[in-house]
Design an enzyme around this catalytic site. Structure first.
Site, PDB file in Angstrom:
ATOM      1  N   HIS A 207      -4.099  -5.138   6.183  1.00 18.89           N
ATOM      2  CA  HIS A 207      -3.110  -5.540   5.185  1.00 18.89           C
ATOM      3  C   HIS A 207      -1.987  -4.493   5.111  1.00 18.89           C
ATOM      4  CE1 HIS A 207      -2.121  -6.801   0.854  1.00 18.89           C
ATOM      5  NE2 HIS A 207      -1.572  -5.609   0.949  1.00 18.89           N
ATOM      6  N   GLU A 208      -2.398  -3.230   5.018  1.00 20.08           N
ATOM      7  CA  GLU A 208      -1.407  -2.152   4.951  1.00 20.08           C
ATOM      8  C   GLU A 208      -0.588  -2.073   6.236  1.00 20.08           C
ATOM      9  OE1 GLU A 208      -0.607  -0.548   2.250  1.00 20.08           O
ATOM     10  OE2 GLU A 208      -2.208  -1.613   1.202  1.00 20.08           O
TER      11      GLU A 208
ATOM     12  N   HIS B 145       2.275  -4.488   6.104  1.00 20.26           N
ATOM     13  CA  HIS B 145       3.456  -3.925   5.432  1.00 20.26           C
ATOM     14  C   HIS B 145       4.186  -2.962   6.381  1.00 20.26           C
ATOM     15  CE1 HIS B 145       2.311  -5.403   1.521  1.00 20.26           C
ATOM     16  NE2 HIS B 145       1.258  -4.633   1.389  1.00 20.26           N
TER      17      HIS B 145
ATOM     18  N   ASP C 139       1.656  -6.040  -4.882  1.00 23.30           N
ATOM     19  CA  ASP C 139       2.574  -6.743  -3.976  1.00 23.30           C
ATOM     20  C   ASP C 139       3.358  -7.858  -4.668  1.00 23.30           C
ATOM     21  OD1 ASP C 139       1.761  -5.106  -1.984  1.00 23.30           O
ATOM     22  OD2 ASP C 139       0.359  -6.519  -1.078  1.00 23.30           O
TER      23      ASP C 139
HETATM   24 ZN    ZN Z   1      -0.072  -4.766  -0.141  1.00 29.04          ZN
END
Ligand code: ZN
Length: 368
Positions: A58-59, A62, A161
């Site tokens: 997930h990171e 980004h 987020d």
């Molecule tokens: Zn996030």
């Protein structure tokens, strides 16, 4: 980040894991193993480890989008409460911010989709109909975990987020500071909601509520400070009239000097060149440990970010925060022009914020 250790690099980004994360894994393993036997203990520990791999992905979602905009990711840290990507400078372009932010939850939805396909076609025992993290089938449990992670993250509770996406959308129509304050207020409302609901449902929610509330407060503050400092230059805020100290001076002499000035930190200059700074904090620490005999050179800080007079104050603040210093030299071609302090930057931001508040209220007679 303190209390974390490096585990490697992905796409040039250093990945770090917080020590408390290992404690969490050990805790889960111990509790589950002592309640349901060693096999369940191992299953739970592996399951949580894999969830954190998903958090890492997930990171990375980004980070990859941020990198495509030319931004630097200083590190990704995995904490028991989730992951944090430390991006050198989050862009003030709302569309870029929304794209960077939305990439994280999308990764979780994609992982969930892949797990669903895997389960349906390759694992006949996978039963997806009931939302559970404890079905005992790793594919099913991870599917629900990722779906929940994705959904939870898009709740518009800044600085999560969803809150950042909300800020980005708000910033398309109004100025960035206003958008941030509004998103932070919505975030705080959600945080209070989480804390209240958490009392009845799950203590984990209380923890997340507290985390969101303090995050919303401090991030909104930081955004206001950096946005106001974007328009000011270091040369306008640096202190040029200052006393210096020598490397071989005893710190007791420095304490004497400090009593006669407003100055807290003292640059050390040898042959016209800046070599370090004796900070107020290091003097206090030395005195606290009864090291009165110490010389300046023994406790001086010598590594500083490079700050030029033409940098914006916001850039100086960013560099100082990243390297954890409260004072830094302002140099031009190696010549010391002055010093800039965190205190001065925050003071300037306060003045500018209240000035722009006054300007907005159309009360020119009250300008500072
Ligand atoms: Zn996030």
């Amino acid at each position: 980040m303190r209390w974390s250790f490096p585990v490697g690099k992905i796409f040039g980004i250093p990945i770090r894991v917080h020590y408390t994360f290992l404690l969490l894994l050990a805790f889960i393993w111990y509790v589950e193993a002592s309640m349901y036997g060693p096999e369940t203990g191992l299953y739970s520990a592996v399951f949580w480890l894999l969830i954190f791999v998903c958090v890492l992905l997930h990171e990375l979602g980004h980070s990859r989008v941020a990198q495509s905009y030319g931004l630097t990711i200083t590190s990704i840290v995995l904490l028991p409460i989730g992951g944090v990507s430390q991006i050198s400078d989050i862009p003030k372009d709302p569309i870029k911010e929304v794209n960077i932010t939305i990439a994280g939850p999308i990764v979780n939805f994609v992982i969930a989709g892949i797990l669903l396909v895997l389960g349906k076609f390759f694992n006949s025992s996978a039963e997806f109909s009931k939302a559970s993290l404890q079905s005992g089938n790793l594919i099913v449990d991870l599917f629900w975990a990722n779906l929940m992670l994705g959904l939870f993250n898009i709740i518009p509770a800044y600085p999560m987020d969803g809150g950042r996406i909300l800020r980005g959308i708000l910033a398309m129509k109004r100025n960035y500071i206003e958008a941030t304050k509004l998103a932070a207020d919505v975030g705080k409302l959600f945080a209070i909601g989480f804390i209240v609901v958490g009392f009845f449902i799950n203590w984990w929610l209380i923890l997340i509520g507290i985390f969101i509330f303090s995050g919303a407060t401090s991030e909104a503050e930081t955004t206001v400070i950096t946005s106001t400092l974007e328009k000011v230059f270091v040369r306008d805020l640096m202190v040029t009239d200052f006393k210096t100290v020598q490397l071989d001076e005893p710190i007791t002499v420095v304490v004497e000097k400090a009593l006669h000035t407003y100055q807290n930190d003292f640059p050390i200059v040898v042959d016209g060149k800046f070599v370090g700074i004796l900070t107020h904090a290091s003097v206090i620490e030395a005195l606290h440990h009864h090291m009165h005999e110490m010389k300046v050179g023994q406790i001086a800080r010598t590594v500083f970010p490079r700050i030029g007079p033409d940098s914006t104050a916001a850039e100086a603040l960013r560099k100082m925060r990243l390297s954890g210093v409260t004072v830094a030299p302002v140099e031009d071609d190696g010549n010391l022009l002055g010093i800039i302090t965190l205190e001065k930057l925050i003071e300037a931001s306060d003045l500018l914020t209240s000035k722009s508040d006054q300007d907005e209220k159309h009360e020119p007679e009250k300008t500072l």
